[in-house]
Motif scaffolding. Structure first.
Motif, PDB file in Angstrom:
ATOM      1  N   SER A  69       0.784  -1.235   0.000  1.00 42.53           N
ATOM      2  CA  SER A  69       0.000   0.000   0.000  1.00 42.53           C
ATOM      3  C   SER A  69       0.816   1.286   0.000  1.00 42.53           C
ATOM      4  O   SER A  69       0.319   2.323  -0.436  1.00 42.53           O
ATOM      5  CB  SER A  69      -0.943   0.017   1.215  1.00 42.53           C
ATOM      6  N   TYR A  70       2.054   1.274   0.493  1.00 44.89           N
ATOM      7  CA  TYR A  70       2.754   2.559   0.628  1.00 44.89           C
ATOM      8  C   TYR A  70       3.968   2.725  -0.286  1.00 44.89           C
ATOM      9  O   TYR A  70       4.660   3.745  -0.236  1.00 44.89           O
ATOM     10  CB  TYR A  70       3.154   2.825   2.085  1.00 44.89           C
ATOM     11  N   HIS A  71       4.231   1.776  -1.155  1.00 44.27           N
ATOM     12  CA  HIS A  71       5.455   1.833  -1.962  1.00 44.27           C
ATOM     13  C   HIS A  71       5.503   3.062  -2.870  1.00 44.27           C
ATOM     14  O   HIS A  71       6.564   3.681  -3.039  1.00 44.27           O
ATOM     15  CB  HIS A  71       5.591   0.566  -2.804  1.00 44.27           C
ATOM     16  N   LEU A  72       4.377   3.444  -3.452  1.00 40.72           N
ATOM     17  CA  LEU A  72       4.378   4.590  -4.362  1.00 40.72           C
ATOM     18  C   LEU A  72       4.712   5.900  -3.658  1.00 40.72           C
ATOM     19  O   LEU A  72       5.263   6.821  -4.277  1.00 40.72           O
ATOM     20  CB  LEU A  72       3.017   4.721  -5.060  1.00 40.72           C
ATOM     21  N   PHE A  73       4.397   6.007  -2.379  1.00 41.51           N
ATOM     22  CA  PHE A  73       4.744   7.223  -1.641  1.00 41.51           C
ATOM     23  C   PHE A  73       6.261   7.393  -1.576  1.00 41.51           C
ATOM     24  O   PHE A  73       6.776   8.507  -1.627  1.00 41.51           O
ATOM     25  CB  PHE A  73       4.163   7.176  -0.227  1.00 41.51           C
ATOM     26  N   ILE A  74       6.967   6.280  -1.457  1.00 44.19           N
ATOM     27  CA  ILE A  74       8.431   6.323  -1.414  1.00 44.19           C
ATOM     28  C   ILE A  74       8.980   6.725  -2.778  1.00 44.19           C
ATOM     29  O   ILE A  74       9.878   7.572  -2.880  1.00 44.19           O
ATOM     30  CB  ILE A  74       8.992   4.950  -0.987  1.00 44.19           C
ATOM     31  N   GLU A  75       8.420   6.150  -3.841  1.00 42.89           N
ATOM     32  CA  GLU A  75       8.926   6.414  -5.190  1.00 42.89           C
ATOM     33  C   GLU A  75       8.618   7.832  -5.662  1.00 42.89           C
ATOM     34  O   GLU A  75       9.469   8.496  -6.249  1.00 42.89           O
ATOM     35  CB  GLU A  75       8.326   5.408  -6.173  1.00 42.89           C
ATOM     36  N   ASP A  80      10.744   8.966   3.548  1.00 41.27           N
ATOM     37  CA  ASP A  80      11.722   8.069   4.158  1.00 41.27           C
ATOM     38  C   ASP A  80      11.130   6.670   4.323  1.00 41.27           C
ATOM     39  O   ASP A  80      10.080   6.494   4.957  1.00 41.27           O
ATOM     40  CB  ASP A  80      12.144   8.621   5.523  1.00 41.27           C
ATOM     41  N   ARG A  81      11.805   5.678   3.759  1.00 43.00           N
ATOM     42  CA  ARG A  81      11.292   4.308   3.761  1.00 43.00           C
ATOM     43  C   ARG A  81      11.110   3.769   5.180  1.00 43.00           C
ATOM     44  O   ARG A  81      10.082   3.171   5.506  1.00 43.00           O
ATOM     45  CB  ARG A  81      12.239   3.394   2.984  1.00 43.00           C
ATOM     46  N   THR A  82      12.117   3.978   6.016  1.00 41.55           N
ATOM     47  CA  THR A  82      12.045   3.432   7.370  1.00 41.55           C
ATOM     48  C   THR A  82      10.902   4.060   8.155  1.00 41.55           C
ATOM     49  O   THR A  82      10.150   3.363   8.844  1.00 41.55           O
ATOM     50  CB  THR A  82      13.375   3.654   8.116  1.00 41.55           C
ATOM     51  N   GLN A  83      10.745   5.377   8.027  1.00 44.85           N
ATOM     52  CA  GLN A  83       9.720   6.055   8.816  1.00 44.85           C
ATOM     53  C   GLN A  83       8.311   5.652   8.404  1.00 44.85           C
ATOM     54  O   GLN A  83       7.454   5.380   9.253  1.00 44.85           O
ATOM     55  CB  GLN A  83       9.876   7.573   8.706  1.00 44.85           C
ATOM     56  N   ILE A  84       8.041   5.598   7.095  1.00 43.53           N
ATOM     57  CA  ILE A  84       6.685   5.230   6.680  1.00 43.53           C
ATOM     58  C   ILE A  84       6.411   3.760   7.000  1.00 43.53           C
ATOM     59  O   ILE A  84       5.284   3.378   7.337  1.00 43.53           O
ATOM     60  CB  ILE A  84       6.435   5.533   5.184  1.00 43.53           C
ATOM     61  N   HIS A  85       7.440   2.936   6.932  1.00 40.47           N
ATOM     62  CA  HIS A  85       7.306   1.523   7.299  1.00 40.47           C
ATOM     63  C   HIS A  85       6.894   1.388   8.768  1.00 40.47           C
ATOM     64  O   HIS A  85       5.951   0.656   9.103  1.00 40.47           O
ATOM     65  CB  HIS A  85       8.646   0.832   7.041  1.00 40.47           C
ATOM     66  N   ILE A  86       7.579   2.110   9.635  1.00 36.38           N
ATOM     67  CA  ILE A  86       7.277   2.039  11.068  1.00 36.38           C
ATOM     68  C   ILE A  86       5.915   2.665  11.367  1.00 36.38           C
ATOM     69  O   ILE A  86       5.107   2.111  12.126  1.00 36.38           O
ATOM     70  CB  ILE A  86       8.399   2.717  11.874  1.00 36.38           C
ATOM     71  N   ASP A  87       5.640   3.826  10.751  1.00 40.48           N
ATOM     72  CA  ASP A  87       4.355   4.492  10.994  1.00 40.48           C
ATOM     73  C   ASP A  87       3.189   3.649  10.481  1.00 40.48           C
ATOM     74  O   ASP A  87       2.139   3.554  11.130  1.00 40.48           O
ATOM     75  CB  ASP A  87       4.339   5.867  10.318  1.00 40.48           C
ATOM     76  N   PHE A  88       3.360   3.043   9.315  1.00 45.62           N
ATOM     77  CA  PHE A  88       2.312   2.179   8.755  1.00 45.62           C
ATOM     78  C   PHE A  88       1.932   1.084   9.747  1.00 45.62           C
ATOM     79  O   PHE A  88       0.754   0.874  10.044  1.00 45.62           O
ATOM     80  CB  PHE A  88       2.804   1.568   7.441  1.00 45.62           C
ATOM     81  N   HIS A  89       2.921   0.394  10.281  1.00 46.79           N
ATOM     82  CA  HIS A  89       2.623  -0.701  11.200  1.00 46.79           C
ATOM     83  C   HIS A  89       2.068  -0.196  12.532  1.00 46.79           C
ATOM     84  O   HIS A  89       1.284  -0.890  13.184  1.00 46.79           O
ATOM     85  CB  HIS A  89       3.866  -1.559  11.420  1.00 46.79           C
ATOM     86  N   THR A 118      10.589 -11.342   9.587  1.00 50.37           N
ATOM     87  CA  THR A 118       9.356 -10.738   9.099  1.00 50.37           C
ATOM     88  C   THR A 118       9.614  -9.489   8.272  1.00 50.37           C
ATOM     89  O   THR A 118      10.572  -8.751   8.526  1.00 50.37           O
ATOM     90  CB  THR A 118       8.424 -10.388  10.280  1.00 50.37           C
ATOM     91  N   HIS A 119       8.743  -9.253   7.296  1.00 47.24           N
ATOM     92  CA  HIS A 119       8.775  -8.006   6.538  1.00 47.24           C
ATOM     93  C   HIS A 119       8.044  -6.889   7.276  1.00 47.24           C
ATOM     94  O   HIS A 119       7.988  -5.758   6.775  1.00 47.24           O
ATOM     95  CB  HIS A 119       8.151  -8.209   5.157  1.00 47.24           C
ATOM     96  N   ALA A 120       7.482  -7.199   8.427  1.00 49.36           N
ATOM     97  CA  ALA A 120       6.825  -6.188   9.257  1.00 49.36           C
ATOM     98  C   ALA A 120       7.864  -5.474  10.122  1.00 49.36           C
ATOM     99  O   ALA A 120       9.044  -5.839  10.146  1.00 49.36           O
ATOM    100  CB  ALA A 120       5.765  -6.840  10.135  1.00 49.36           C
ATOM    101  N   SER A 121       7.411  -4.458  10.852  1.00 48.50           N
ATOM    102  CA  SER A 121       8.302  -3.724  11.751  1.00 48.50           C
ATOM    103  C   SER A 121       8.453  -4.476  13.073  1.00 48.50           C
ATOM    104  O   SER A 121       7.633  -5.334  13.418  1.00 48.50           O
ATOM    105  CB  SER A 121       7.742  -2.326  12.029  1.00 48.50           C
ATOM    106  N   ARG A 122       9.489  -4.133  13.813  1.00 54.01           N
ATOM    107  CA  ARG A 122       9.693  -4.753  15.126  1.00 54.01           C
ATOM    108  C   ARG A 122       8.528  -4.434  16.066  1.00 54.01           C
ATOM    109  O   ARG A 122       8.069  -5.292  16.814  1.00 54.01           O
ATOM    110  CB  ARG A 122      11.010  -4.270  15.742  1.00 54.01           C
ATOM    111  N   GLU A 123       8.049  -3.199  16.001  1.00 53.36           N
ATOM    112  CA  GLU A 123       6.950  -2.801  16.886  1.00 53.36           C
ATOM    113  C   GLU A 123       5.705  -3.640  16.616  1.00 53.36           C
ATOM    114  O   GLU A 123       5.047  -4.119  17.538  1.00 53.36           O
ATOM    115  CB  GLU A 123       6.658  -1.308  16.687  1.00 53.36           C
TER     116      GLU A 123
END
Length: 229
Positions: A69-75, A80-89, A118-123
Motif C-alpha cells: 500500500s505505501y510503496h508509491l509514496f516512497i517512489e 523516508d522508507r524506514t519512517q513510513i514503514h514504522i508508521d504504517f505498522h 518478518t517483513h513487518a516492523s519490530r513494533e
C-alpha cells in the motif's frame, strides 16, 4: 487425521524460522482495506500535502502495482522508507489478528528453538506476538524485522536467513523455514534449509519443487512434528 498432502519427509530439525503475518496467525476483517487506511495515515503523518481521500487512492494504485500500500509514496514523494514503514505498522490494529489457543498450547510442548523473520516492523511483530500469546517464545534477539536488515526481502536475499542461522547457532540442515508465501522459500531451499508452506487449504498448483512440505496451517505442521518426536 492430518491432511498435509506432504511431498517428502522433512529432515530432523532443531530450529524453526517463522514468518509472522498470515503464518503464525490469520487476519480478521477486510485486511487489504485496513492496510490502505494505515498507509494513508502514515503518508499524511510524513507531511504529504494531500487529502486523506487522495492518499487512499494512491494506496490502491500502489497495491495494484507493487502488492503493497505505501510503496508509491516512497517512489513519487521521496518519503523516508524506514519512517513510513514504522508508521504504517503503528497504525495497524492488533484486533485484526485471530488468536489460536491451540497453537499456544502446542508451542509450550515443542523442543524447538524459534526465531522470527518478518517483513513487518519490530513494533508490530512485538504487538502481534503479545496478542497471540507467543511472545515468550520469541525474545527480542530472536525477532528479525525487515528494517534491521536494510529492507532486504526474503524472496531476494540470503541475508535474513543467514542472520537467523547465526542467532540460532544451527547449521542449515537442522533448521526449517515456515512461510505462507511460496516465493520466500526458494532461497532457503538453495541454502540447505528445510522448507514448509502453510496455505490454509489453497496450495499452489503445481507445487514448486523447492517446497519440501506443505500444511493447512502452523498448528497442523507442529502437531505432526510433535507426533514424530
Amino acid at each position: 487425521m492430518l491432511e498435509n498432502n506432504k511431498r517428502e519427509d522433512l529432515q530432523q530439525f532443531d530450529g524453526i524460522i517463522w514468518d509472522l503475518d498470515n503464518t503464525l496467525y490469520r487476519f480478521e476483517g477486510d485486511f487489504e482495506q485496513l492496510c490502505h487506511i494505515a498507509a494513508a495515515k502514515a503518508a499524511l503523518k510524513g507531511g504529504l500535502d494531500m487529502s486523506h481521500e487522495q492518499a487512499l487512492a494512491l494506496c490502491l494504485e500502489s497495491y495494484e502495482i507493487f502488492g503493497h500500500s505505501y510503496h508509491l509514496f516512497i517512489e513519487r514523494y521521496d518519503i523516508d522508507r524506514t519512517q513510513i514503514h514504522i508508521d504504517f505498522h503503528s497504525f495497524m490494529d492488533k484486533k485484526l489478528i485471530r488468536k489460536s489457543l491451540d497453537l499456544v498450547t502446542i508451542f509450550e510442548t515443542t523442543p524447538f528453538d524459534h526465531i522470527l523473520v518478518t517483513h513487518a516492523s519490530r513494533e508490530w511483530a512485538t504487538r502481534a506476538l503479545l496478542q497471540i500469546g507467543l511472545k515468550d517464545f520469541f525474545p527480542d534477539t530472536h525477532i528479525i524485522p525487515i528494517e534491521d536488515i536494510n529492507f532486504m526481502r526474503k524472496s531476494d536475499s540470503r541475508v535474513p536467513f543467514e542472520r537467523a542461522l547465526t542467532l540460532l547457532n544451527l547449521p542449515p540442515e537442522k533448521v526449517v523455514v515456515v512461510e505462507d508465501i511460496a516465493a520466500n522459500l526458494h532461497i532457503p531451499k538453495k541454502m540447505g534449509i528445510g522448507t514448509v508452506l502453510v496455505h490454509y487449504g489453497n496450495p499452489p498448483r503445481p507445487m514448486p519443487d523447492y517446497i519440501d512440505n506443505h500444511y493447512h496451517n502452523a498448528l497442523e505442521f507442529l502437531m505432526e512434528r510433535i507426533e514424530k518426536i
